[in-house]
Design an enzyme around this catalytic site. Structure first.
Site, PDB file in Angstrom:
ATOM      1  N   GLU A  68      -9.928  10.134  -9.792  1.00 42.24           N
ATOM      2  CA  GLU A  68     -11.133  10.253 -10.318  1.00 42.24           C
ATOM      3  C   GLU A  68     -11.095   9.805 -11.876  1.00 42.24           C
ATOM      4  OE1 GLU A  68     -14.081  11.984  -9.469  1.00 42.24           O
ATOM      5  OE2 GLU A  68     -13.442  12.665  -7.543  1.00 42.24           O
ATOM      6  N   ASP A  87     -14.006   6.612  -2.762  1.00 44.46           N
ATOM      7  CA  ASP A  87     -13.181   7.752  -3.256  1.00 44.46           C
ATOM      8  C   ASP A  87     -13.652   9.030  -2.986  1.00 44.46           C
ATOM      9  OD1 ASP A  87     -11.103   5.700  -4.071  1.00 44.46           O
ATOM     10  OD2 ASP A  87     -11.456   6.196  -6.338  1.00 44.46           O
ATOM     11  N   GLU A  88     -14.904   9.224  -3.448  1.00 46.44           N
ATOM     12  CA  GLU A  88     -15.519  10.518  -3.199  1.00 46.44           C
ATOM     13  C   GLU A  88     -15.561  10.932  -1.951  1.00 46.44           C
ATOM     14  OE1 GLU A  88     -15.812  11.712  -5.920  1.00 46.44           O
ATOM     15  OE2 GLU A  88     -16.942  10.633  -7.591  1.00 46.44           O
TER      16      GLU A  88
END
Length: 419
Positions: free
Chosen positions: A195, A280-281
């Site tokens: 993140e 990524d999320e």
């Protein structure tokens, strides 16, 4: 990361606090959640940010349409005790986490880095200048509403230290030593490491474009980190995992929609940036969704459905809720209104989100629940249709009203239409 407030209860709220917008609120069960700005006659009135003294920003938020009202929700005191069975259930899953969640984290050696998507300052001056000129030329075509959404998302991502701190306070999930080898601790550190790239990449992109007032953007990030975030039961692992699943899917949607808008306006660099962040999320969402499903199906369905109902009743405050540029207390509400109007994150998206998780976790099929669990199940399963009706009412109300203007320091005090 960019999570959060969930509720289905309409609540007008006067935003008066310098950062949080706290005030007393009156509850109403009809219509969509609204935000009412103070009129000039109010003793705590500040110079107007919007064109009119009082406008209604309808059913918008990064998570739910009502999230902007959640600044009034009182956080639970630190002394709230988490049921020990929750903590033991989470600790019992360390082996499962190692097998099913840790593989979702990308190996560092093959993971993307912000450097991969931006002009490389290590190249010869001429090559760097040419690449920078190309980036700026593409970014020049982005409209202000996309820039505001991008800045709001970036500021929320940059507050990662707060989110990791909250995660480490969660009983059973936290990293007790700072370098624990337990799978839950390794997931928390690996998630934070991935993140961390999101805010870095968006920050550098915005700086290079020259399109936004970076000092005001940085001031906003500074305020948000100082202000922190509020959660009703910050130490509850069940609440935190459900929160994580919703938050990651919401940010996946938001970044995906921003990528689409960037491509429509000809900025391929920004489209790639938002696309890789959205990916990524999506992986992180898979982790939180899988472990929540494990708890729903195999470990503690009654505890999880009650926790899910708590979350759906609006007991989680969005992480960017307390953002401020130091000028007024309505910044998050205005950002959310722009995101709704631009289609970056909408009330409809939130309704889809609720339907997705109720279906994914097969909430309607849960059996053997306690009386409280059955009531929570009934509430959650009936929520999506209510949200759709609230959305329709809000849209009709917005169509009858006159849009207002909101000024954003991020874009050199230019104004945007909201509402």
């Amino acid at each position: 990361m960019a999570t959060q407030g969930l509720t289905t209860t309409a609540a007008p709220v006067n935003l008066v606090g310098p950062f949080t917008g706290r005030s007393s609120s009156s509850s109403s069960a009809r219509g969509a959640p609204i935000i009412r700005l103070l009129s000039a006659a109010h003793p705590r009135y500040r110079p107007p940010v919007l064109k009119r003294d009082a406008i209604y920003i309808s059913y918008v938020s990064r998570w739910s349409a009502a999230a902007a009202t959640m600044a009034t929700a009182a956080p639970a005191p630190d002394g709230v005790e988490v049921p020990r069975e929750q903590v033991e259930a989470i600790r019992s899953l360390n082996g499962w986490v190692a097998e099913n969640m840790l593989p979702l984290l990308a190996p560092v050696e093959s993971a993307w880095q912000p450097h991969d998507y931006l002009p490389r300052s290590s190249e010869e001056a001429g090559a760097f200048a040419e690449a920078l000129a190309e980036l700026r030329a593409a970014a020049a075509c982005l409209p202000d509403d996309v820039l505001v959404c991008l800045v709001g998302n970036m500021v929320t991502e940059e507050a990662l230290p707060t989110y990791q701190s909250m995660g480490n306070r969660t009983e059973g999930l936290g990293d007790a030593t700072g370098s624990s080898g337990l799978p839950w601790a390794r997931w928390m550190r690996g998630w934070a490491a991935e993140e961390n790239r999101h805010g870095d990449l968006l920050n550098r992109y915005l700086y290079l474009t020259g399109r936004v007032d970076m000092r005001q953007v940085e001031v906003t990030t500074h305020h948000l980190l100082r202000n922190g975030m509020e959660m009703l039961v910050p130490k509850s692992p069940y609440h935190s995992l459900i929160y994580g699943a919703f938050q990651e899917r919401a940010t996946f949607i938001s970044h995906s929609h921003t990528a689409r808008l960037a491509a429509q306006h000809g900025d391929r660099t920004l489209a790639r940036i938002c696309g890789v962040i959205a990916a990524d999320e999506r992986r992180h969402e898979a982790g939180y969704t899988r472990v929540s499903a494990k708890l729903f199906f195999d470990v503690d369905p009654d505890g999880m459905v009650r926790a899910l109902a708590d979350v759906m009743r609006g007991k989680v405050t969005m992480p960017g809720q307390l953002m401020s540029d130091g000028r007024d207390g309505t910044l998050f509400a205005r950002f959310a209104a722009v995101a709704q109007r631009a289609g970056v994150y909408t009330a409809s998206d939130y309704g889809d989100l609720v339907e997705h998780f109720v279906r994914r976790w097969r909430v309607a099929d849960l059996a053997g629940l306690s009386g409280e669990g059955r009531r929570a199940q009934e509430y959650v399963c009936g929520l999506a249709p209510k949200l759709r009706r609230m959305e329709e009412l809000a849209q009709r109300r917005a169509a009858r009203g006159e849009p207002g203007l909101a000024r954003f320091s991020w874009i050199f005090d230019r104004t945007l239409v909201v509402g």
